[in-house]
Write a protein that holds these residues in place. Structure first.
Motif, PDB file in Angstrom:
ATOM      1  N   LEU A 221     122.225  35.311 125.990  1.00  0.00           N
ATOM      2  CA  LEU A 221     121.557  35.236 124.702  1.00  0.00           C
ATOM      3  C   LEU A 221     122.559  35.020 123.571  1.00  0.00           C
ATOM      4  O   LEU A 221     123.668  35.552 123.607  1.00  0.00           O
ATOM      5  CB  LEU A 221     120.795  36.537 124.405  1.00  0.00           C
ATOM      6  N   HIS A 222     122.159  34.260 122.556  1.00  0.00           N
ATOM      7  CA  HIS A 222     122.853  34.255 121.273  1.00  0.00           C
ATOM      8  C   HIS A 222     122.225  35.344 120.410  1.00  0.00           C
ATOM      9  O   HIS A 222     121.005  35.333 120.165  1.00  0.00           O
ATOM     10  CB  HIS A 222     122.673  32.924 120.551  1.00  0.00           C
ATOM     11  N   MET A 223     123.042  36.271 119.920  1.00  0.00           N
ATOM     12  CA  MET A 223     122.541  37.329 119.048  1.00  0.00           C
ATOM     13  C   MET A 223     123.539  37.558 117.924  1.00  0.00           C
ATOM     14  O   MET A 223     124.731  37.267 118.069  1.00  0.00           O
ATOM     15  CB  MET A 223     122.308  38.626 119.827  1.00  0.00           C
ATOM     16  N   MET A 224     123.059  38.080 116.810  1.00  0.00           N
ATOM     17  CA  MET A 224     123.951  38.365 115.686  1.00  0.00           C
ATOM     18  C   MET A 224     123.400  39.502 114.829  1.00  0.00           C
ATOM     19  O   MET A 224     122.212  39.833 114.873  1.00  0.00           O
ATOM     20  CB  MET A 224     124.177  37.110 114.848  1.00  0.00           C
ATOM     21  N   LYS A 225     124.315  40.072 114.057  1.00  0.00           N
ATOM     22  CA  LYS A 225     123.989  41.115 113.093  1.00  0.00           C
ATOM     23  C   LYS A 225     124.383  40.597 111.723  1.00  0.00           C
ATOM     24  O   LYS A 225     125.508  40.113 111.536  1.00  0.00           O
ATOM     25  CB  LYS A 225     124.748  42.402 113.423  1.00  0.00           C
ATOM     26  N   GLY A 285     120.948  48.830 106.813  1.00  0.00           N
ATOM     27  CA  GLY A 285     120.463  47.731 105.996  1.00  0.00           C
ATOM     28  C   GLY A 285     120.677  46.363 106.598  1.00  0.00           C
ATOM     29  O   GLY A 285     120.177  45.362 106.063  1.00  0.00           O
ATOM     30  N   SER A 286     121.402  46.276 107.686  1.00  0.00           N
ATOM     31  CA  SER A 286     121.594  44.998 108.358  1.00  0.00           C
ATOM     32  C   SER A 286     120.374  44.669 109.213  1.00  0.00           C
ATOM     33  O   SER A 286     119.476  45.500 109.406  1.00  0.00           O
ATOM     34  CB  SER A 286     122.845  45.029 109.234  1.00  0.00           C
ATOM     35  N   ILE A 287     120.351  43.444 109.721  1.00  0.00           N
ATOM     36  CA  ILE A 287     119.248  42.989 110.568  1.00  0.00           C
ATOM     37  C   ILE A 287     119.830  42.340 111.813  1.00  0.00           C
ATOM     38  O   ILE A 287     120.762  41.525 111.730  1.00  0.00           O
ATOM     39  CB  ILE A 287     118.354  41.983 109.819  1.00  0.00           C
ATOM     40  N   LEU A 288     119.308  42.705 112.969  1.00  0.00           N
ATOM     41  CA  LEU A 288     119.676  42.029 114.203  1.00  0.00           C
ATOM     42  C   LEU A 288     118.798  40.796 114.345  1.00  0.00           C
ATOM     43  O   LEU A 288     117.565  40.880 114.226  1.00  0.00           O
ATOM     44  CB  LEU A 288     119.496  42.949 115.412  1.00  0.00           C
ATOM     45  N   ILE A 289     119.426  39.649 114.596  1.00  0.00           N
ATOM     46  CA  ILE A 289     118.747  38.358 114.635  1.00  0.00           C
ATOM     47  C   ILE A 289     118.930  37.747 116.015  1.00  0.00           C
ATOM     48  O   ILE A 289     120.024  37.722 116.566  1.00  0.00           O
ATOM     49  CB  ILE A 289     119.320  37.398 113.570  1.00  0.00           C
ATOM     50  N   GLY A 290     117.854  37.244 116.566  1.00  0.00           N
ATOM     51  CA  GLY A 290     117.962  36.574 117.866  1.00  0.00           C
ATOM     52  C   GLY A 290     116.683  35.846 118.178  1.00  0.00           C
ATOM     53  O   GLY A 290     115.755  35.821 117.360  1.00  0.00           O
ATOM     54  N   ASP A 291     116.689  35.310 119.372  1.00  0.00           N
ATOM     55  CA  ASP A 291     117.779  35.079 120.278  1.00  0.00           C
ATOM     56  C   ASP A 291     117.480  33.814 121.065  1.00  0.00           C
ATOM     57  O   ASP A 291     116.428  33.202 120.894  1.00  0.00           O
ATOM     58  CB  ASP A 291     118.014  36.281 121.222  1.00  0.00           C
ATOM     59  N   THR A 292     118.420  33.377 121.884  1.00  0.00           N
ATOM     60  CA  THR A 292     118.254  32.210 122.737  1.00  0.00           C
ATOM     61  C   THR A 292     118.338  32.655 124.180  1.00  0.00           C
ATOM     62  O   THR A 292     118.689  33.808 124.456  1.00  0.00           O
ATOM     63  CB  THR A 292     119.356  31.181 122.463  1.00  0.00           C
ATOM     64  N   HIS A 293     118.059  31.745 125.122  1.00  0.00           N
ATOM     65  CA  HIS A 293     118.046  32.130 126.529  1.00  0.00           C
ATOM     66  C   HIS A 293     118.579  30.988 127.397  1.00  0.00           C
ATOM     67  O   HIS A 293     118.001  29.903 127.417  1.00  0.00           O
ATOM     68  CB  HIS A 293     116.619  32.495 126.966  1.00  0.00           C
ATOM     69  N   VAL A 326     126.854  37.016 108.012  1.00  0.00           N
ATOM     70  CA  VAL A 326     126.921  37.385 109.425  1.00  0.00           C
ATOM     71  C   VAL A 326     128.105  38.314 109.645  1.00  0.00           C
ATOM     72  O   VAL A 326     129.244  37.976 109.329  1.00  0.00           O
ATOM     73  CB  VAL A 326     127.048  36.141 110.322  1.00  0.00           C
ATOM     74  N   GLN A 327     127.830  39.479 110.212  1.00  0.00           N
ATOM     75  CA  GLN A 327     128.877  40.468 110.480  1.00  0.00           C
ATOM     76  C   GLN A 327     129.393  40.376 111.906  1.00  0.00           C
ATOM     77  O   GLN A 327     130.584  40.572 112.153  1.00  0.00           O
ATOM     78  CB  GLN A 327     128.332  41.877 110.219  1.00  0.00           C
ATOM     79  N   GLU A 328     128.509  40.130 112.829  1.00  0.00           N
ATOM     80  CA  GLU A 328     128.896  40.079 114.246  1.00  0.00           C
ATOM     81  C   GLU A 328     128.046  39.047 114.978  1.00  0.00           C
ATOM     82  O   GLU A 328     126.870  38.841 114.644  1.00  0.00           O
ATOM     83  CB  GLU A 328     128.691  41.446 114.919  1.00  0.00           C
TER      84      GLU A 328
END
Length: 390
Positions: A221-225, A285-293, A326-328
Motif C-alpha cells: 500500500l501507499h500510505m501517508m500522514k 491533528g494529522s490525517i492518515l491518507i490512503g491507499d493503493t494496492h 506530508v509528514q511521513e
C-alpha cells in the motif's frame, strides 16, 4: 480435536506464534480462560501490519463471517482501550457521496441494515459534519458503530498489558518448525498443548504449501500522514465512493455496478493503482491518507511516486485545498488472497493457523481470535480467576 469442555478445563500451555493484532487476540482470549500463554515473534516488538494501518475498525461495512467477527471484536476493542490505556474512541465513520450512483448505493445499504446501524445524510448535513469542498456533494452516510484506535500504540499497548497480566513474550524468537506438542524455535524447542499461528503474510515461510494452495499474496500500500489546512477538524474517519468497491457489505447493492463502471471511465489512474480514497484523523491533528494496492508473492521495497501523486491530487480535489504538509510516507503490507477474507487450517495436529487475507485485520482480529480459541479451548469460565477483567 475434541470439543469436550471438561477435557480443556485443566490449565494448559498455549503458544501463540505472531504478535500482531490477531496473535495478540489469541493470547488475550486464551489467558482469559486461565491458561498459561507464551507469545513468540521474530521481531523485537510489534512492527508489522498491525501498526502500518489506519487504526480504523470498519465494522458496519462488513458482511457474513467478517461482520460477525467485527461486531464481536468491537466490545473487546472498547474494553482494551480502557485496560491497556491506548487512545481509541467510538467515532463512527462518515461517507461522502459525490455522484448520484454513490448516493444510491448508500441509500440501498442503509435500507438493508437494522435501524441505527447506518444513517443516510443529506447534502447540507454532510457539509456541516465534514470539511470537504461542496462541489458535487450529493449526500452521504454515517455508520455510528465503527471504532478508531491509534494504530501505532494499540497493538504494542495490548502486548504490554498482556505481559503485565502474566503472558510471557519471547521477542526476537523465530518459529521454524512444528510437530504435535512442540514448536521448534531459533532459541530451542518449546513445548505446547495447543499452538495458534497468526503470522499474516508470513504463513508462506512456515507452511508454503498451505499458502500456495490458498493463493496467498502480499498486498503493498501507499500510505501517508499529513496536515491539511481544513475549514474545521475532520471529526471521524471518512470514506468516499471508492470505498463502495472495497467492502463486502456493499458488493450486493443494486447500484454498485454503476459506481464501478463510472470510476473506471472517469479515473483510470485510480483503477490502475486499485485506489481506496479514505482519511482517518489522528489525535495530534494529522490525517492518515490512503491507499493503493499492489499484489505479489513478495513485497519489493521500492515504491513509485505514482500512488502518492494520485492520493495527493484526490485529496486536494476532495477538500478544496492547495497545500498538503506530508509528514511521513510508508509502504503498508498485508496478506491477500483471491476470493477470500480468511485462511484457517490445522496443518499439524494441535497447530491452528489463522490469517486475515484482506485489509480487515484490525476490524476482525479480536472477534476472529475469540471464535478460534473457543473452538479449541472452550468458553470462558465464569470466575474472576480466569478473567483479565479482575
Amino acid at each position: 480435536m475434541s470439543n469436550n469442555i471438561a477435557e480443556h478445563s485443566r490449565r494448559q500451555h498455549i503458544v501463540v506464534v505472531g504478535a500482531g493484532i490477531v496473535g495478540l487476540g489469541h493470547a488475550y482470549h486464551a489467558h482469559r480462560r486461565g491458561h498459561r500463554v507464551t507469545v513468540i515473534d521474530h521481531a523485537d516488538g510489534v512492527i508489522g501490519s498491525s501498526v502500518q494501518n489506519f487504526g480504523h475498525a470498519c465494522i458496519t461495512a462488513q458482511s457474513g463471517r467478517a461482520l460477525g467477527y467485527a461486531q464481536e471484536g468491537r466490545r473487546h476493542w472498547l474494553d482494551l482501550v480502557e485496560k491497556a490505556g491506548f487512545w481509541g474512541r467510538a467515532s463512527g465513520t462518515t461517507m461522502v457521496a459525490r455522484a448520484d450512483d454513490e448516493l444510491a448505493v448508500m441509500a440501498e445499504f442503509a435500507a438493508s441494515r437494522p435501524q441505527g446501524e447506518a444513517a443516510l445524510l443529506g447534502r447540507e448535513e454532510v457539509l456541516r459534519r465534514i470539511p470537504v469542498d461542496g462541489a458535487g456533494v450529493r449526500g452521504g452516510l454515517y455508520l455510528p458503530n465503527d471504532l478508531q484506535v491509534d494504530p501505532r500504540a494499540a497493538a504494542p499497548s495490548i502486548a504490554q498489558y498482556l505481559e503485565s497480566r502474566g503472558v510471557e513474550f519471547r521477542w526476537r524468537t523465530a518459529a521454524h518448525g512444528f510437530e504435535p506438542g512442540v514448536v521448534h524455535t531459533s532459541r530451542g524447542p518449546l513445548l505446547a498443548d495447543e499452538v495458534f499461528v497468526a503470522v499474516n503474510y508470513d504463513v508462506d515461510r512456515l507452511f508454503p504449501e498451505l499458502a500456495e494452495g490458498g493463493g496467498l499474496l502480499r498486498c503493498r500500500l501507499h500510505m501517508m500522514k499529513a496536515h491539511l489546512p481544513l475549514r474545521f477538524t475532520l471529526p471521524t474517519p471518512l470514506f468516499t465512493g471508492w470505498s463502495l468497491l472495497r467492502y463486502s457489505g456493499f458488493e450486493d447493492m443494486p447500484s454498485v455496478g454503476a459506481v464501478a463502471e463510472r470510476l473506471r471511465s472517469e479515473s483510470p489512474g485510480g483503477i490502475a493503482v486499485d485506489l481506496h480514497q479514505m482519511y482517518t484523523p489522528q489525535p495530534d491533528g494529522s490525517i492518515l491518507i490512503g491507499d493503493t494496492h499492489y499484489r505479489d508473492i513478495s513485497a519489493p521495497p521500492f515504491q513509485t511516486e505514482e500512488g502518492f501523486d494520485i492520493l495527493l491530487e484526490a485529496t486536494r480535489e476532495l477538500f478544496g485545498v492547495d497545500r498538503i504538509d506530508v509528514q511521513e510516507r510508508w509502504q503498508g503490507v498485508y496478506s491477500s488472497a483471491p476470493g477470500s477474507e480468511f485462511l484457517f487450517a490445522e496443518p499439524v495436529d494441535g497447530v491452528h493457523v489463522a490469517t486475515v487475507t484482506t485489509g480487515i485485520g484490525m476490524t476482525t482480529g479480536l472477534g476472529l481470535a475469540e471464535e478460534r480459541v473457543a473452538r479449541v479451548l472452550g468458553p470462558v469460565a465464569a470466575t474472576p480467576e480466569t478473567s483479565l477483567a479482575r
